[in-house]
Scaffold this motif. Structure first.
Motif, PDB file in Angstrom:
ATOM      1  N   UNK A   1      -2.029  -5.727  10.443  1.00 41.35           N
ATOM      2  CA  UNK A   1      -1.757  -6.136   9.010  1.00 41.35           C
ATOM      3  C   UNK A   1      -0.829  -5.177   8.469  1.00 41.35           C
ATOM      4  N   UNK A   2       0.194  -6.077   7.511  1.00 40.73           N
ATOM      5  CA  UNK A   2       1.252  -5.445   7.067  1.00 40.73           C
ATOM      6  C   UNK A   2       1.397  -4.229   5.987  1.00 40.73           C
ATOM      7  N   UNK A   3       2.419  -3.534   5.686  1.00 44.24           N
ATOM      8  CA  UNK A   3       2.569  -2.631   4.743  1.00 44.24           C
ATOM      9  C   UNK A   3       1.669  -1.392   5.045  1.00 44.24           C
ATOM     10  N   UNK A   4       1.413  -0.835   6.069  1.00 42.14           N
ATOM     11  CA  UNK A   4       0.742   0.221   6.502  1.00 42.14           C
ATOM     12  C   UNK A   4       1.396   1.422   5.980  1.00 42.14           C
TER      13      UNK A   4
ATOM     14  N   UNK B   1       7.121   2.140  -1.644  1.00 45.46           N
ATOM     15  CA  UNK B   1       7.662   3.338  -1.236  1.00 45.46           C
ATOM     16  C   UNK B   1       7.208   3.776   0.000  1.00 45.46           C
ATOM     17  N   UNK B   2       8.113   4.117   0.684  1.00 45.62           N
ATOM     18  CA  UNK B   2       7.546   4.374   2.336  1.00 45.62           C
ATOM     19  C   UNK B   2       7.029   5.925   2.324  1.00 45.62           C
TER      20      UNK B   2
ATOM     21  N   UNK C   1       2.250  -8.125   0.045  1.00 41.11           N
ATOM     22  CA  UNK C   1       1.527  -7.455   1.157  1.00 41.11           C
ATOM     23  C   UNK C   1       0.827  -6.295   0.771  1.00 41.11           C
ATOM     24  N   UNK C   2       1.186  -5.431  -0.091  1.00 42.74           N
ATOM     25  CA  UNK C   2       0.528  -4.203  -0.464  1.00 42.74           C
ATOM     26  C   UNK C   2      -0.845  -4.936  -1.034  1.00 42.74           C
ATOM     27  N   UNK C   3      -1.091  -5.751  -1.767  1.00 45.28           N
ATOM     28  CA  UNK C   3      -2.387  -6.153  -2.217  1.00 45.28           C
ATOM     29  C   UNK C   3      -3.221  -6.876  -1.263  1.00 45.28           C
ATOM     30  N   UNK C   4      -2.536  -7.464  -0.437  1.00 46.62           N
ATOM     31  CA  UNK C   4      -3.250  -8.216   0.767  1.00 46.62           C
ATOM     32  C   UNK C   4      -4.430  -7.252   1.565  1.00 46.62           C
ATOM     33  N   UNK C   5      -4.005  -6.018   1.635  1.00 43.71           N
ATOM     34  CA  UNK C   5      -4.924  -4.884   2.072  1.00 43.71           C
ATOM     35  C   UNK C   5      -6.381  -4.869   1.359  1.00 43.71           C
TER      36      UNK C   5
ATOM     37  N   UNK D   1       1.632   6.068  14.425  1.00 50.92           N
ATOM     38  CA  UNK D   1       0.506   5.627  13.496  1.00 50.92           C
ATOM     39  C   UNK D   1       1.043   4.735  12.700  1.00 50.92           C
ATOM     40  N   UNK D   2       0.050   3.519  12.613  1.00 47.43           N
ATOM     41  CA  UNK D   2       0.532   2.311  11.810  1.00 47.43           C
ATOM     42  C   UNK D   2       0.229   2.283  10.377  1.00 47.43           C
TER      43      UNK D   2
END
Ligand code: GLY
Ligand code: MN
Ligand code: MN
Length: 442
Positions: A346-349, A357-358, A156-160, A368-369
């Motif tokens: 899209x995920x993991x904003x 890590x949040x 998910x992180x790298x999908x950005x 804010x997303x």
């Protein structure tokens, strides 16, 4: 874009996904992923099914977006295996044998009955993770590892970071949506109903209600102040003062998410408000660059809205005070935007690294997303707005801050509802690419 160019980019896209898969597997100490496209879901006590939405992890690999009961088996090294569902069925349209540019990148086997997939899956399920929505299906097939956090967070992180193939798809989604936005604006000027305007939009996009990436927001007059208004009134209002449309399009599984606001009253202050929000949008797009926090873009939007509110005489206080006291939130109660891609949000904003890590949004800006640091190949929406929302205005009126508000100006604006201007932007290393404006929407 020639087919050859698309094929070259797609080959690179698959390479990137293979590399990401290797790293995700290493983190979980497993041998591969079994990715399920999904399955038909029946309405309660009924034999009709909900519109099918494919697993985003599945459509990340290939543009099959309308076929349930398909499976992908990937290990980051071998050619991915695609189990393609092709039943014998005289009730429904049977998926055609694919011949598109992507087929050469998969070993394809055909599945006639959904419940016989087991023979196509890896024998030792303990070394594989099931990636998909249907946990009970995964368990029945013998998978113990289901959507493992380490894998999901990493992917998910790298999908950005979009590949060139993905950027090409997103530009095309923008072009389709922009053409449809122009048709919708024309229908508004012809005094059509919300329902009719939505029909004009979908017809121009050549996409049905279930193909566009989210339910279109087609709002006339004060409906424009309802942030997620999707009611589509059938009758024409007595007058067509204003029109807010937030509508996207899909291309090969990738989304556009665009908003424009119009008015028929060229001489009214609301027309100037639309121009002011559009100018703010462009200045915020300019502020994005690699290394800047998206939170700072949101804060700049918040301050920009404060300036607009004082310039238009809505507030009688310095803009910075409106920010500090949180009064801007009455008029701009959402975030400035979000990541865009396979999903509209899209995920993991809120992740600060690929272990997710949040990094939650600031307390003053809970909606804010995205709080990530902006990087090249990220794609964002930028969507500032100014709204006259009855419930929030009532709260403000009842508060100690009421004295900072010129209520006669609010009354003048209320029938117009609100303004949002939303563009889709690729951040490159040295420049930003505003796909929406470049596709011809002013
Ligand atoms: N269309 C929903 C949004 O702009 O986030
Ligand atoms: Mn939108
Ligand atoms: Mn959006």
């Amino acid at each position: 874009m020639s087919n050859d160019a698309m094929a070259t980019m797609y080959a690179q896209h698959i390479d990137t996904l293979q590399t990401r898969t290797q790293e995700a597997l290493a983190r979980e100490s497993i041998d591969g992923l079994v990715i399920h496209s999904g399955q038909g879901k029946k309405h309660f006590l009924d034999d009709t099914i909900y519109p099918f939405r494919v697993n985003p992890q599945f459509k990340a690999w290939l543009p099959i977006i309308d076929n349930p009961n398909c499976w992908l088996i990937v290990n980051g090294v071998d050619k991915p295996k695609l189990v393609f569902y092709q039943p014998v069925d005289f009730w429904h349209k049977v998926p055609q044998t694919p011949t598109d540019f992507w087929v050469e990148y998969f070993d394809i086997v055909y599945l006639k009955q959904a419940n016989t997939v087991e023979k196509h899956l890896p024998y030792d399920k303990s070394r594989y993770a099931y990636i998909g929505e249907y946990i009970e299906v995964a368990k029945a097939l013998g998978f113990d590892v289901v959507n493992p956090d380490r894998v999901m967070h990493y992917l998910h992180y790298h999908r950005a970071y979009k590949t060139d193939y993905e950027l090409t798809c997103m530009r095309q989604a923008n072009r389709i949506a922009v053409g449809a936005h122009k048709s919708a604006a024309k229908a508004f000027m012809e005094h059509s109903s919300e329902f009719e305007i939505n029909q004009a939009y979908l017809l121009a996009a050549k996409q049905g209600d279930n193909e566009v990436p989210y339910g279109n927001i087609v709002a006339l007059n004060e409906h424009s102040s309802i942030l997620h208004y999707t009611a589509l009134e059938n009758s024409k209002p007595a007058q067509n003062l204003s029109f807010l449309i937030d509508a996207g399009a899909s291309f090969q599984g990738y989304a556009a998410d665009i908003t424009r606001t119009y008015t028929t009253k060229a001489g009214h202050e609301f027309a100037d408000l639309i121009k002011a929000v559009s100018a703010l949008n462009l200045s915020l797009v300019d502020k994005m660059k690699p290394g800047v926090s998206y939170v700072d873009i949101h804060k700049a939007a918040y301050l920009g809205v404060a300036h607009i509110l004082t310039n238009f005489g809505v507030l009688n206080m310095p803009p910075q005070d409106a920010v500090d006291l949180g009064i801007v939130s009455t008029f701009f109660p959402h975030g400035v935007g979000h990541h865009l891609g396979l999903q509209v949000h899209d995920v993991l904003g809120h992740a600060s690294d690929d272990r997710a890590t949040q990094n939650p949004p600031p307390q003053q800006h809970p909606f804010l997303r995205c709080t990530r640091i902006i990087e090249a190949r990220h794609v964002f929406t930028i969507e500032p707005g100014v709204y006259f929302i009855e419930s929030l205005l009532a709260n403000l009126k009842g508060s100690e801050h009421s004295k900072y508000v010129n209520w006669n100006v609010i009354d003048h604006m209320r029938p117009f509802g609100g303004v949002r201007i939303e563009d889709n932007v690729i951040v490159h290393q040295l420049r930003n690419e505003n796909m929406t404006r470049e596709a011809g929407l002013g």
